[in-house]
Design an enzyme around this catalytic site. Structure first.
Site, short mmCIF file in Angstrom:
data_model
loop_
_atom_site.label_atom_id
_atom_site.label_comp_id
_atom_site.label_asym_id
_atom_site.label_seq_id
_atom_site.Cartn_x
_atom_site.Cartn_y
_atom_site.Cartn_z
N HIS A 56 -4.80 6.09 -0.71
CA HIS A 56 -5.35 5.95 0.44
C HIS A 56 -4.55 6.32 1.52
O HIS A 56 -4.69 6.41 2.63
CB HIS A 56 -5.80 4.50 0.68
CG HIS A 56 -7.14 4.44 1.09
ND1 HIS A 56 -7.97 5.62 1.37
CD2 HIS A 56 -7.99 3.63 1.34
CE1 HIS A 56 -9.33 5.20 1.57
NE2 HIS A 56 -9.31 3.73 1.97
N TYR A 100 -5.36 -1.05 9.48
CA TYR A 100 -6.02 -0.92 8.33
C TYR A 100 -7.12 0.17 8.48
O TYR A 100 -7.55 0.24 9.35
CB TYR A 100 -6.55 -2.02 7.52
CG TYR A 100 -5.49 -3.08 7.16
CD1 TYR A 100 -4.86 -3.11 6.10
CD2 TYR A 100 -5.13 -4.13 8.14
CE1 TYR A 100 -3.69 -3.89 5.61
CE2 TYR A 100 -3.91 -4.80 7.73
CZ TYR A 100 -3.46 -4.79 6.37
OH TYR A 100 -2.42 -5.75 6.01
N TYR A 118 0.86 -1.24 -0.04
CA TYR A 118 0.11 0.01 -0.02
C TYR A 118 0.80 1.27 -0.09
O TYR A 118 0.33 2.21 -0.03
CB TYR A 118 -0.95 -0.17 1.04
CG TYR A 118 -1.96 -1.34 1.12
CD1 TYR A 118 -3.02 -1.21 0.40
CD2 TYR A 118 -1.72 -2.23 2.08
CE1 TYR A 118 -3.70 -2.04 0.37
CE2 TYR A 118 -2.78 -3.43 1.98
CZ TYR A 118 -3.73 -3.28 0.99
OH TYR A 118 -4.66 -4.41 1.18
N ASN A 127 -10.05 1.02 7.49
CA ASN A 127 -11.71 0.91 8.10
C ASN A 127 -11.59 0.61 9.36
O ASN A 127 -12.61 0.49 10.10
CB ASN A 127 -12.16 -0.04 7.12
CG ASN A 127 -12.52 0.52 5.62
OD1 ASN A 127 -11.77 1.33 5.25
ND2 ASN A 127 -12.63 -0.53 4.99
#
Length: 192
Positions: free
Chosen positions: A19, A64, A14, A66
């Site tokens: 994000h 993470y 990532y 969320n």
């Protein structure tokens, strides 16, 4: 003590994705204040330093995006912080790429990391600094877009935006949200 939270997803997969602009900005903030080397604490990457004579804590949750609220809540409870002493830096699909916007409070605006922090803290009354990543192009799924890397043409803009966000966070630690909003919510080209 002030808590600066950068949102993103952990792991090499990532790195440098849309994000993860919160992680990028917080890394620059840590470098600017010469924070101690980071360590794992509160289910995230944690570092401490000082800015303008005040202790700073820096947190990048590793839960993470969320589930960011779980990590933030642990740090808030441990240090008995009030919401006004926390600023969350994250991406925003509703802002043009590279624009930053500070707010003293408000809804998550669909940003799932912010939504989880709101849920865990039980309030929307904490400052947030959003970095624009723009809307996905026609035909793209939102999840593929936010987890995608910036194009070559966007990289310079995002480098500048994350640097600007780091300086905005430093400003917030010394003068508060209102003055910082006045200075940094303007178009970056108009404030040079």
């Amino acid at each position: 003590m002030k808590l600066i939270v950068g949102l993103g997803n952990p792991g090499r997969k990532y790195e440098q994705t849309r994000h993860n602009v919160g992680f990028m900005a917080v890394a620059k903030f840590a470098a600017l204040i010469h924070a101690d080397p980071s360590k794992i604490r509160f289910e995230g990457e944690w570092a401490e330093g000082t800015s303008n004579g005040e202790k700073m804590a820096i947190l990048c949750p590793h839960t993470y995006m969320n589930a960011s609220g779980k990590s933030v809540r642990k740090a808030v409870d441990f240090f008995k912080l009030v919401p006004e002493d926390i600023i969350v830096i994250c991406d925003d699909l509703n802002l043009p790429t590279g624009r930053i916007r500070l707010r003293p409070s408000g809804s998550s605006g669909g940003q799932k990391g912010l939504a989880d922090i709101v849920r865990h803290l039980g309030t929307e009354s904490f400052p947030r600094l959003r970095i624009g990543i723009d809307r996905p192009p026609q035909g793209w799924e939102v999840v593929d877009y936010v987890l995608g890397k910036f194009s070559k043409s966007e990289q310079e803009t995002i480098e500048a935006a994350t640097t600007r966000a780091a300086y905005a966070a430093i400003e917030w630690t010394s003068v508060g949200i209102t003055s910082t909003m006045t200075k940094f919510n303007a178009d970056p080209e108009s404030s040079r």
